[in-house]
Each structure stands twice: as C-alpha cells, then as structure tokens.
Design a protein around this motif. Structure first.
Motif, mmCIF file in Angstrom:
data_model
loop_
_atom_site.group_PDB
_atom_site.id
_atom_site.type_symbol
_atom_site.label_atom_id
_atom_site.label_comp_id
_atom_site.label_asym_id
_atom_site.label_seq_id
_atom_site.Cartn_x
_atom_site.Cartn_y
_atom_site.Cartn_z
ATOM 1 N N ALA A 213 1.992 7.273 -6.616
ATOM 2 C CA ALA A 213 1.047 8.342 -6.927
ATOM 3 C C ALA A 213 1.648 9.735 -6.720
ATOM 4 O O ALA A 213 1.053 10.731 -7.129
ATOM 5 C CB ALA A 213 -0.206 8.190 -6.072
ATOM 6 N N ASN A 214 2.823 9.803 -6.105
ATOM 7 C CA ASN A 214 3.484 11.082 -5.830
ATOM 8 C C ASN A 214 4.680 11.265 -6.750
ATOM 9 O O ASN A 214 5.022 10.387 -7.527
ATOM 10 C CB ASN A 214 3.928 11.139 -4.363
ATOM 11 C CG ASN A 214 2.737 11.142 -3.433
ATOM 12 O OD1 ASN A 214 1.765 11.852 -3.657
ATOM 13 N ND2 ASN A 214 2.799 10.322 -2.398
ATOM 14 N N ASP B 255 0.836 -1.207 0.000
ATOM 15 C CA ASP B 255 0.000 0.000 0.000
ATOM 16 C C ASP B 255 0.868 1.253 0.000
ATOM 17 O O ASP B 255 0.553 2.229 -0.686
ATOM 18 C CB ASP B 255 -0.940 -0.003 1.200
ATOM 19 C CG ASP B 255 -2.007 -1.088 1.118
ATOM 20 O OD1 ASP B 255 -2.226 -1.636 0.008
ATOM 21 O OD2 ASP B 255 -2.601 -1.406 2.172
ATOM 22 N N THR B 256 1.964 1.223 0.746
ATOM 23 C CA THR B 256 2.888 2.360 0.769
ATOM 24 C C THR B 256 3.532 2.559 -0.597
ATOM 25 O O THR B 256 3.733 3.698 -1.038
ATOM 26 C CB THR B 256 3.964 2.152 1.854
ATOM 27 O OG1 THR B 256 3.319 2.007 3.123
ATOM 28 C CG2 THR B 256 4.929 3.324 1.913
ATOM 29 N N TYR C 62 -0.257 -2.603 -9.870
ATOM 30 C CA TYR C 62 -0.146 -1.227 -10.326
ATOM 31 C C TYR C 62 -0.645 -1.092 -11.745
ATOM 32 O O TYR C 62 -0.205 -1.815 -12.642
ATOM 33 C CB TYR C 62 1.296 -0.735 -10.210
ATOM 34 C CG TYR C 62 1.406 0.759 -10.357
ATOM 35 C CD1 TYR C 62 0.917 1.607 -9.375
ATOM 36 C CD2 TYR C 62 1.976 1.328 -11.479
ATOM 37 C CE1 TYR C 62 1.004 2.974 -9.502
ATOM 38 C CE2 TYR C 62 2.075 2.692 -11.620
ATOM 39 C CZ TYR C 62 1.584 3.514 -10.630
ATOM 40 O OH TYR C 62 1.661 4.872 -10.761
ATOM 41 N N HIS D 181 2.102 1.902 -3.441
ATOM 42 C CA HIS D 181 1.074 2.538 -4.267
ATOM 43 C C HIS D 181 0.999 4.038 -3.977
ATOM 44 O O HIS D 181 0.874 4.842 -4.913
ATOM 45 C CB HIS D 181 -0.292 1.884 -4.030
ATOM 46 C CG HIS D 181 -0.464 0.576 -4.717
ATOM 47 N ND1 HIS D 181 -0.638 0.451 -6.076
ATOM 48 C CD2 HIS D 181 -0.489 -0.694 -4.230
ATOM 49 C CE1 HIS D 181 -0.769 -0.817 -6.396
ATOM 50 N NE2 HIS D 181 -0.672 -1.535 -5.292
ATOM 51 N N GLU D 182 1.081 4.420 -2.705
ATOM 52 C CA GLU D 182 1.071 5.840 -2.337
ATOM 53 C C GLU D 182 2.281 6.545 -2.931
ATOM 54 O O GLU D 182 2.184 7.656 -3.449
ATOM 55 C CB GLU D 182 1.058 5.991 -0.822
ATOM 56 C CG GLU D 182 -0.238 5.555 -0.179
ATOM 57 C CD GLU D 182 -0.151 5.518 1.342
ATOM 58 O OE1 GLU D 182 0.796 6.098 1.914
ATOM 59 O OE2 GLU D 182 -1.031 4.899 1.959
#
Length: 66
Positions: free
Chosen positions: A32-33, A25-26, A59, A28-29
């Motif tokens: 996104a940045n 999950d991290t 992803y 994926h975050e």
C-alpha cells in the motif's frame, strides 16, 4: 481459522501461525506504500514461500514479484 495452500500439496490447506499471518499483513502494508524494497527472511522451513503465495492470492491490486 487462517488457512493457506500447501506448497507440496495444493489440495491440502495449512494453518498459518501468528508470525506468518503477521508477515503477510506486513506485506499488505508494504504494497500500500511506495517503498521500493521488501525483504522477507527466515530459516529454512519457516513458511516464507507459503506467506508469499498467500499474499499473492489475497492481494487485489497489481503487483510485480522479483
């Protein structure tokens, strides 16, 4: 049930633990940045490769792994 593909046997799914799911999950975050660097670290046998392979499969965008 949160399953990933086993590195040793791609036909045998493995269950992700909560730390592995959190790492994915991290990732994926992070994706996104606009951050240029992500470090995934851990002891041998903790599932780092499984996390990366699961992330790549999940992803939907375009990524470059180095």
């Amino acid at each position: 049930m949160d399953l990933a593909t086993s590195q040793a046997n791609p036909h045998r799914p493995v269950r992700l633990n909560k730390d592995q799911r959190n790492a994915i999950d991290t990732m994926h975050e992070f994706a996104a940045n606009d951050e240029p660097f992500f470090l995934l670290e851990g002891y041998a046998g903790t599932g780092k490769s499984t996390c990366v392979m699961t992330f790549v499969k999940e992803y939907q965008g375009s990524i470059t792994l180095t």
